[in-house]
Design an enzyme around this catalytic site. Structure first.
Site, PDB file in Angstrom:
ATOM      1  N   GLY A   1      -1.559   7.478  -0.016  1.00 56.54           N
ATOM      2  CA  GLY A   1      -1.952   8.857   0.253  1.00 56.54           C
ATOM      3  C   GLY A   1      -1.511   9.808  -0.838  1.00 56.54           C
ATOM      4  O   GLY A   1      -2.270  10.718  -1.232  1.00 56.54           O
ATOM      5  N   CYS A   2      -0.297   9.609  -1.344  1.00 52.87           N
ATOM      6  CA  CYS A   2       0.194  10.444  -2.448  1.00 52.87           C
ATOM      7  C   CYS A   2      -0.678  10.257  -3.687  1.00 52.87           C
ATOM      8  O   CYS A   2      -1.039  11.228  -4.373  1.00 52.87           O
ATOM      9  CB  CYS A   2       1.634  10.084  -2.784  1.00 52.87           C
ATOM     10  SG  CYS A   2       2.807  10.291  -1.432  1.00 52.87           S
TER      11      CYS A   2
ATOM     12  N   THR B   1       0.817  -1.218   0.000  1.00 50.76           N
ATOM     13  CA  THR B   1       0.000   0.000   0.000  1.00 50.76           C
ATOM     14  C   THR B   1       0.849   1.267   0.000  1.00 50.76           C
ATOM     15  O   THR B   1       0.330   2.358   0.219  1.00 50.76           O
ATOM     16  CB  THR B   1      -0.914   0.021   1.237  1.00 50.76           C
ATOM     17  OG1 THR B   1      -0.101  -0.018   2.429  1.00 50.76           O
ATOM     18  CG2 THR B   1      -1.864  -1.168   1.241  1.00 50.76           C
TER      19      THR B   1
ATOM     20  N   GLY C   1       2.470   4.571  -0.913  1.00 46.79           N
ATOM     21  CA  GLY C   1       2.095   5.613  -1.861  1.00 46.79           C
ATOM     22  C   GLY C   1       0.610   5.857  -1.988  1.00 46.79           C
ATOM     23  O   GLY C   1       0.177   6.650  -2.833  1.00 46.79           O
TER      24      GLY C   1
END
Length: 275
Positions: free
Chosen positions: A219-220, A215, A217
């Site tokens: 949020g980016c 998982t 990345g």
């Protein structure tokens, strides 16, 4: 100079750090922009040496260089939307906030990278204060995780009700036009559920939960996808909904690479077209 593009192609700007492992930061932001058919531009704030196992080193880019990158992009190409990620320190945060105001950058998505999903604070208290009071008030939307929302609201967040209360406090207290409190770090029925508030509409947003350890990345990718959709002139709520769907599918195709936590997969449109 107003940040309006001279091109018919939507343009988005990411102001964030570089991830040498390619799973987050500038690398995943540009990848997300590309798969939304948006031209991606960037201003790099720091360089990290990291892989799927963790971060080994972080080096800040000189504040003047960050400013120069933003100005070079906006003054020539123009942008319809921008997002911020890891800004690293108070000096860079303040400089970015000043440029957003001076260049009239619209559709700003602030991913307030200050605390990891596990609760580790990533920037110092002075930087947190400047982020909250200089940059977030200029945001079209701010996308805190559970622990960031706790700092921003002053609440302890253990439930969906807490998330809803925090979203409303953040909106009122810090001035972002919309708030999306992310539930990826929550437990139980709140896990993976996000809370939206824009001063009028309070909504619970959920998508299919994907069972994967890869998982990195997420949020980016979410904030970049929101920015890409805003650059394409979607309204903010639709931009969020579409971004959440994009992230869910990217998690479905997450990459099992390295020895640790791999990144979400952005190549699914190509894979689907080849099937």
């Amino acid at each position: 100079m107003n940040a309006v593009t001279k091109s018919r192609i939507p343009v988005a700007l990411t102001i964030a750090g570089s991830d040498s492992g390619g799973g987050a930061g500038i690398q995943t932001d540009l990848r997300t922009f590309a798969f939304h058919c948006v031209h991606g531009t960037s201003a790099i704030t720091c360089i990290t040496a990291q892989n799927t196992l963790g971060v080994r080193r972080v080096d800040a880019i000189a504040t003047e260089a960050v400013v120069a990158q933003i100005q070079a992009v906006v003054e020539d190409i123009g942008v319809q939307a921008a997002k911020t990620g890891m800004l690293l320190n108070q000096e860079i945060i303040l400089a970015v906030a000043q440029q957003v105001e001076a260049l009239q950058i619209q559709n700003l998505v602030v991913d307030p990278v200050m605390v990891s999903r596990t609760g580790a604070q990533l920037i110092d208290d002075d930087a947190v204060y400047t982020l909250c009071h200089a940059l977030i008030p200029q945001a079209a939307i701010v996308t805190p995780n559970r622990y960031e929302a706790q700092i921003m609201s002053g609440l302890t967040i253990d439930s969906l009700d807490d998330m809803q209360a925090a979203a409303q406090i953040i909106h009122q207290k810090l001035g972002a036009k919309a708030v999306l409190v992310k539930g990826g770090g929550m437990e139980g029925k709140a896990h993976g559920v996000d809370i939206w508030f824009d001063g009028e509409q309070l909504s619970t947003l959920s998508t299919q939960l994907i069972d994967t350890k890869n998982t990195h990345g997420t949020g980016c990718t979410l904030s970049a996808a929101i920015a890409a959709n805003l650059a394409k002139n979607y309204d903010i709520f639709t931009a969020v909904q579409q971004a959440k769907n994009y992230v869910t599918t990217a998690l479905t195709y997450s990459l099992d690479i390295g020895q640790g936590q791999g990144p979400v997969g952005h190549f699914f449109p190509l894979l689907q077209n080849n099937n």
